[in-house]
Scaffold this motif. Sequence first.
Motif, PDB file in Angstrom:
ATOM      1  N   ALA A  35      -1.458  -4.367  -6.942  1.00  0.00           N
ATOM      2  CA  ALA A  35      -1.889  -2.992  -7.189  1.00  0.00           C
ATOM      3  C   ALA A  35      -2.773  -2.517  -6.036  1.00  0.00           C
ATOM      4  O   ALA A  35      -3.595  -3.285  -5.523  1.00  0.00           O
ATOM      5  CB  ALA A  35      -2.645  -2.894  -8.517  1.00  0.00           C
ATOM      6  N   ASP A  36      -2.617  -1.259  -5.622  1.00  0.00           N
ATOM      7  CA  ASP A  36      -3.391  -0.789  -4.472  1.00  0.00           C
ATOM      8  C   ASP A  36      -4.849  -0.580  -4.865  1.00  0.00           C
ATOM      9  O   ASP A  36      -5.179  -0.236  -6.007  1.00  0.00           O
ATOM     10  CB  ASP A  36      -2.782   0.497  -3.898  1.00  0.00           C
ATOM     11  N   VAL A  37      -5.718  -0.783  -3.901  1.00  0.00           N
ATOM     12  CA  VAL A  37      -7.160  -0.772  -4.134  1.00  0.00           C
ATOM     13  C   VAL A  37      -7.646   0.616  -4.555  1.00  0.00           C
ATOM     14  O   VAL A  37      -8.520   0.745  -5.421  1.00  0.00           O
ATOM     15  CB  VAL A  37      -7.900  -1.242  -2.872  1.00  0.00           C
ATOM     16  N   ARG A  80     -14.402   5.100   2.954  1.00  0.00           N
ATOM     17  CA  ARG A  80     -13.514   4.019   3.408  1.00  0.00           C
ATOM     18  C   ARG A  80     -14.244   2.679   3.333  1.00  0.00           C
ATOM     19  O   ARG A  80     -13.674   1.669   2.910  1.00  0.00           O
ATOM     20  CB  ARG A  80     -13.032   4.305   4.829  1.00  0.00           C
ATOM     21  N   ASP A  81     -15.523   2.689   3.711  1.00  0.00           N
ATOM     22  CA  ASP A  81     -16.325   1.467   3.642  1.00  0.00           C
ATOM     23  C   ASP A  81     -16.485   1.005   2.187  1.00  0.00           C
ATOM     24  O   ASP A  81     -16.403  -0.198   1.904  1.00  0.00           O
ATOM     25  CB  ASP A  81     -17.704   1.720   4.266  1.00  0.00           C
ATOM     26  N   GLN A 131      -3.312  -7.588  -1.263  1.00  0.00           N
ATOM     27  CA  GLN A 131      -1.959  -7.455  -0.710  1.00  0.00           C
ATOM     28  C   GLN A 131      -1.808  -6.032  -0.167  1.00  0.00           C
ATOM     29  O   GLN A 131      -1.307  -5.138  -0.849  1.00  0.00           O
ATOM     30  CB  GLN A 131      -0.917  -7.735  -1.787  1.00  0.00           C
ATOM     31  N   GLU A 132      -2.295  -5.835   1.036  1.00  0.00           N
ATOM     32  CA  GLU A 132      -2.249  -4.501   1.622  1.00  0.00           C
ATOM     33  C   GLU A 132      -0.807  -4.121   1.941  1.00  0.00           C
ATOM     34  O   GLU A 132      -0.047  -4.910   2.489  1.00  0.00           O
ATOM     35  CB  GLU A 132      -3.091  -4.456   2.898  1.00  0.00           C
ATOM     36  N   GLY A 151       0.336   1.948   0.464  1.00  0.00           N
ATOM     37  CA  GLY A 151      -1.019   2.024  -0.060  1.00  0.00           C
ATOM     38  C   GLY A 151      -2.007   2.494   0.987  1.00  0.00           C
ATOM     39  O   GLY A 151      -2.901   3.303   0.704  1.00  0.00           O
ATOM     40  N   ARG A 152      -1.857   1.999   2.212  1.00  0.00           N
ATOM     41  CA  ARG A 152      -2.740   2.412   3.303  1.00  0.00           C
ATOM     42  C   ARG A 152      -2.551   3.890   3.603  1.00  0.00           C
ATOM     43  O   ARG A 152      -3.528   4.636   3.803  1.00  0.00           O
ATOM     44  CB  ARG A 152      -2.448   1.580   4.555  1.00  0.00           C
TER      45      ARG A 152
END
Length: 432
Positions: A287-289, A353-354, A372-373, A377-378
Motif C-alpha cells: 500500500a502506498d505511504v 515530503r519530509d 515497496q515504493e 505511488g511516487r
Amino acid sequence: MTAETPILPPHIQAAQAQLSEALKRVPGGDLDLVTAPWGEIESAVAKLLGGPFSFQRPEHQMIALGLSGVFGARLMKEAKAFWFPNRDALEGANLGFEEALVMLSPFGAVVDALSASKLERLEQIAVDIRRSIAQVRFQAPPGQPPVRLGARDYQRLFDPGFLQFAVLDTARAKQAWDSKPNELVREVRDALGRTKPPMPEEAKQQFESQILGSLSRLDAGKPLSEQVELAPRVAELMAHLFATVGGTGSAPEEFWQELILPLLFIGVPESFPPIDDEELEAFRQGADVLSLFVEVVPYSRRAPEEGLLGAIDVSALKLPHPAFQRVQAPRLLQIDANAVLELVKDFDADKTRDALERFSTYLEEKSGAKAQESEPGRQMQEAALLLLTDLRRSLTEAKGQLMLRRLTEAEAASEPAVAVVRQALQGPRIIL
C-alpha cells in the motif's frame, strides 16, 4: 474503445425493486415492468401516487427513480444502452449507447412523463432514440471491426469528475459574460490565429466547431449573461479563457477529497499514532505511504462537518454571476479565498515530503518490512504536493477571485490547448 457489460446503478436497482414490490400490492400492479405496455403501468402507478405527481414528495421521487430503471432496462434490451456515472444528472447516472454518441437522462424523461400523466411518451422517446442511432451509427473503415463505445468512454466525455482551482480577474469575467456571442466569436477566432506555438489545424477546427459553433447558435443580439442557461458550459469556458490569471492543474475529484486536501488538515506531525495490524499488513502488501498517511494520521485542525470536498464550508460558496441561478448544475463555483488561504498558507511541500518519509520509516519499524515504493505511488505523491503548491502560490500571488471548476476528463485533457488560446487572448497584441 470497447463496449462494456452494462451495470445498473445500485440505488436505481433498489428503487426499481421497491417499485415492483409496491405495485404488487395494488390492483392490476402485478406486471412485468420491462415488457408491459406503458399504459398499463401508468394505471397501476397512479394508484401508488394517490394523486397528481409531485416532484417535491420523496415517495413520488422514488417511484420516478424506479421507473427510470425500468425505462433504462428496456433501452438496454432494445438499443444496446448502458448506465454510466454522471455527476450532473439528478440520479447520478445517465444512459449511453454503444453504437452512437447519444446520451439520455431516463429520470428526467420519466419525471416529465409523470408530470403530464402520459407515461406512453417514453415509448416515443425510445422510438426517437432508435431512429437517431440508426442515422448516426458509427461506420468503421473497411476491414475493421465497428466502433463500440462503453461506459468509460461516456464518463470521460460527460461526467465532470475532475476539479481545478482557478483565480479569475472578476472585471474580465464580467466583461466576457456581458459581451454578445458574435463579439466573443470574433475575439476567440482572432486568438486562434495568434497562438504561440501555432495550434495544430485539427485542434483549431475542433475548437471552431465545438466552442465557436455553440456561441454562434446563440442570439447575437443578447449578452451571453442573458442566455447562460442555453450554453452554460460555454459561458463558464469564456470566463476561463478571458479571465483566469492563476490556478492549479486539474485532478480527479476523489484525489482532491481523499488525498490532497486532507494533507492541509493533517499538517506536519512531529509523531505518529499507533498502527493497527490491518494497516501494517496493508503496508507489507505494498500500500502506498500517502494513502496510509491520510488514513492513519489525525487532523491537527478541524474540518467542516459538511463541506465541499470535506474541506470548504458551504457558507464560503456562491455562484460567480447571478445568471448562473438559471443553470441546473453549474460547474463554476466562487469560493471565499480567505477560507482556503487559511488552510493553505502554512503549506510547505518540502516539510510535508519530509513528514511522509518519516512516516514511511515509522511503518518500516513497526511492520518489520521495507517500503515497496512504486512509480505510480511516487507520481501520486508528487502530484498532490505540486497541486497544493500551485494552490498556495495562486492565492498569495494572483489577484482575483478564487473559483472551483468542474471538468470532464476529456476537458481536463484539452487544458493545454485551452491554455494556449487563453494566453493569446490575454497577451499583448502587436498592431502593425
